[in-house]
Design a protein around this motif. Structure first.
Motif, PDB file in Angstrom:
ATOM      1  N   PHE A  58       0.832  -1.205   0.000  1.00 58.12           N
ATOM      2  CA  PHE A  58       0.000   0.000   0.000  1.00 58.12           C
ATOM      3  C   PHE A  58       0.868   1.256   0.000  1.00 58.12           C
ATOM      4  O   PHE A  58       0.609   2.199  -0.752  1.00 58.12           O
ATOM      5  CB  PHE A  58      -0.921  -0.025   1.222  1.00 58.12           C
ATOM      6  CG  PHE A  58      -1.842   1.159   1.324  1.00 58.12           C
ATOM      7  CD1 PHE A  58      -2.800   1.407   0.349  1.00 58.12           C
ATOM      8  CD2 PHE A  58      -1.759   2.024   2.396  1.00 58.12           C
ATOM      9  CE1 PHE A  58      -3.663   2.495   0.442  1.00 58.12           C
ATOM     10  CE2 PHE A  58      -2.613   3.119   2.515  1.00 58.12           C
ATOM     11  CZ  PHE A  58      -3.564   3.353   1.524  1.00 58.12           C
ATOM     12  N   LEU A  59       1.932   1.260   0.812  1.00 59.26           N
ATOM     13  CA  LEU A  59       2.820   2.426   0.872  1.00 59.26           C
ATOM     14  C   LEU A  59       3.604   2.611  -0.418  1.00 59.26           C
ATOM     15  O   LEU A  59       4.059   3.715  -0.716  1.00 59.26           O
ATOM     16  CB  LEU A  59       3.772   2.294   2.060  1.00 59.26           C
ATOM     17  CG  LEU A  59       3.110   2.333   3.446  1.00 59.26           C
ATOM     18  CD1 LEU A  59       4.152   2.117   4.538  1.00 59.26           C
ATOM     19  CD2 LEU A  59       2.365   3.646   3.664  1.00 59.26           C
ATOM     20  N   ALA A  60       3.752   1.535  -1.199  1.00 53.62           N
ATOM     21  CA  ALA A  60       4.431   1.626  -2.497  1.00 53.62           C
ATOM     22  C   ALA A  60       3.499   2.083  -3.606  1.00 53.62           C
ATOM     23  O   ALA A  60       3.942   2.380  -4.714  1.00 53.62           O
ATOM     24  CB  ALA A  60       5.031   0.267  -2.871  1.00 53.62           C
ATOM     25  N   SER A  61       2.209   2.155  -3.307  1.00 58.52           N
ATOM     26  CA  SER A  61       1.224   2.515  -4.320  1.00 58.52           C
ATOM     27  C   SER A  61       1.003   4.020  -4.390  1.00 58.52           C
ATOM     28  O   SER A  61       1.303   4.743  -3.434  1.00 58.52           O
ATOM     29  CB  SER A  61      -0.115   1.834  -3.999  1.00 58.52           C
ATOM     30  OG  SER A  61      -0.760   2.504  -2.909  1.00 58.52           O
ATOM     31  N   PRO A  62       0.458   4.517  -5.501  1.00 61.31           N
ATOM     32  CA  PRO A  62       0.108   5.937  -5.570  1.00 61.31           C
ATOM     33  C   PRO A  62      -1.062   6.292  -4.654  1.00 61.31           C
ATOM     34  O   PRO A  62      -1.223   7.449  -4.268  1.00 61.31           O
ATOM     35  CB  PRO A  62      -0.259   6.138  -7.041  1.00 61.31           C
ATOM     36  CG  PRO A  62      -0.639   4.792  -7.539  1.00 61.31           C
ATOM     37  CD  PRO A  62       0.219   3.825  -6.784  1.00 61.31           C
ATOM     38  N   ASP A  63      -1.858   5.295  -4.278  1.00 61.04           N
ATOM     39  CA  ASP A  63      -3.021   5.546  -3.422  1.00 61.04           C
ATOM     40  C   ASP A  63      -2.596   6.177  -2.094  1.00 61.04           C
ATOM     41  O   ASP A  63      -3.160   7.170  -1.646  1.00 61.04           O
ATOM     42  CB  ASP A  63      -3.758   4.235  -3.139  1.00 61.04           C
ATOM     43  CG  ASP A  63      -4.265   3.559  -4.395  1.00 61.04           C
ATOM     44  OD1 ASP A  63      -3.650   3.744  -5.460  1.00 61.04           O
ATOM     45  OD2 ASP A  63      -5.276   2.850  -4.312  1.00 61.04           O
TER      46      ASP A  63
END
Length: 458
Positions: A358-363
């Motif tokens: 999740f932290l690696a995502s743009p979200d």
């Protein structure tokens, strides 16, 4: 930690980025402070609904970081979104510098956090060497590869394995100033170091102290040094010193310290003089520059894009009352120094890997970008997510740099030298701020401390 060759390219590329940043910041300062950019070509907005995360009802996770104040509050909003999507319960654990020591005590007590945000590549390497850090899963690595340039991937690797997700970045080559003070003094944004000294004198002559320095936090002083050194000595020397392949007694270090002394050692140029600066923590160094109207304690404060978080604690408005210019060129090229915080897993589990993904995502990054005072190296974050034109310009410049940047030198060093309050480089430069005439003595102390730290790898 060795500077990875794929993140370190050419001096020409650094010059191009500095020119882009200088021109675009000038345009941003003239534009609206809150108008969204029209030409956003990022894919982040379209990808935001496609991120696949597992259901984690009943799962509890802990995330440790040294972040405080508004930065911590904003990050907790990111964690809240992860909880909403997965059903997990995530607790933020405040850590202390040096975070490696903090983590060591937690691990010794059998209570490591699931994830920690590490502010130094050197700390990632140490965590791997100690057997604490866990590699990212294939699924998480795929998310990293989608969203990050090769350079940002590589500084999160140890031994070819991906351990870190660079959730947060910093452009550490910026000087922020009180626009009203500059206007009253007839001062101009400098492009060279000599221009900076001229500007400082104009501000001083107008009755305002030129510089605010957060000397109580030694890392601000290492950042000053790194910008001067990179521009003056050049990227090859910078890489050599970062790896301790040349000594701190090298003539190039003498030249950089002598240059720094033109500001740190000039009577009346630093708010509170050396003794006052050494009692001023970084947040206060910012707020005292933008409070007091046109008679603040200082006109300028050097630090990265994250200064905006602290400006937000004052009544000053970024782009209007608080403006910014790139760190002036000391040598032939203006410096571009980056830093960042990487999420590293310490308890390998389905939940920890999902949070890292999740932290690696743009979200995740888009949530914090909208809150301000934050910069992401994630190229899939839409530029329109940033809340003002100054921040959008800085973000665009970072992504445009690709792999052509220099990472913070002290953050590449063993933590005992480059990341420990009251010790190593932090303490040696604090002593130099107190006595800027002692260049040779400062070099000798820096070399002694560096040799001990690099030799032990700690």
């Amino acid at each position: 930690m060795r500077a990875n060759s794929s993140t370190i390219r050419t001096h020409r590329a650094l010059a191009t980025l500095a020119a882009l940043l200088a021109g675009s910041l000038a345009l941003a300062a003239c534009g609206s402070n809150d108008k969204k950019s029209d030409g956003d070509t990022s894919t982040g907005a379209t990808r935001s609904s496609t991120l696949s995360l597992p259901k984690l009802d009943g799962t509890t996770l802990e995330v440790a970081a040294v972040w405080t104040g508004q930065e911590q509050k904003n990050f907790k909003q990111v964690l809240a979104e992860f909880e909403k999507r997965t059903g997990a319960k995530v607790t933020f654990v405040p850590a202390q510098d040096p975070i490696i020591n903090f983590l060591g005590s937690k691990i010794a007590g059998g209570q490591p956090p699931d994830i920690a945000l590490l502010p130094q590549p050197g700390a990632i390497k140490q965590a791997v060497q100690k057997g604490w850090a866990k590699p990212l899963s294939a699924d998480t690595v795929t998310e990293v590869q989608k969203n990050y340039s090769q350079g940002w991937q590589d500084i999160g690797k140890v031994g070819g394995k991906q351990y870190g997700v660079y959730y947060k970045a910093a452009n550490k080559s910026l000087v922020w100033y009180n626009a009203k003070v500059f206007e009253n003094a007839g001062a101009k944004e400098p492009k060279t170091w000599q221009d900076l000294l001229t500007t400082a004198q104009a501000v001083y002559d107008s009755g305002v102290t030129p510089f605010s320095v957060g000397g109580a936090d030694g890392w601000t002083l290492t950042d000053w040094f790194e910008n001067v050194y990179l521009s003056q000595a050049g990227p090859e020397k910078y890489d050599q010193l970062a790896q301790h392949k040349i000594k701190w007694t090298d003539p190039s270090v003498k030249q950089a310290l002598t240059t720094l002394a033109q500001v740190w050692g000039k009577k009346g140029y630093v708010a509170g003089n050396a003794s006052g600066a050494l009692q001023t923590e970084f947040p206060a160094s910012v707020t005292q520059t933008f409070t007091g109207g046109d008679q603040p304690k200082a006109a300028m404060v050097y630090e990265g894009d994250f200064v905006q978080v602290n400006i937000g604690e004052t009544k000053a408005k970024v782009g209007t009352d608080a403006k910014v210019f790139p760190f002036p060129s000391v040598g032939s090229t203006a410096p571009v120094v980056s830093g960042g915080d990487a999420a590293v897993i310490f308890k390998d589990s389905k939940g920890a890997q999902a949070l890292a993904k999740f932290l690696a995502s743009p979200d995740a990054a888009t949530i914090q970008a909208k809150l301000g005072g934050y910069l992401s190296p994630n190229k899939s974050v839409p530029n329109s997510a940033y809340p003002n034109e100054v921040q959008r310009t800085i973000a665009k410049s970072l992504i445009a740099s690709g792999d052509d940047f220099r990472f913070d030198m002290s953050d590449q060093a063993p933590q005992a030298f480059g990341g420990t309050p009251g010790k190593g480089e932090w303490k040696d430069l604090q002593d130099f701020l107190q006595n800027p005439t002692d260049v040779a003595g400062t070099q000798a102390k820096l070399e002694k401390d560096a040799a001990a730290a690099y030799g032990s790898g700690s």
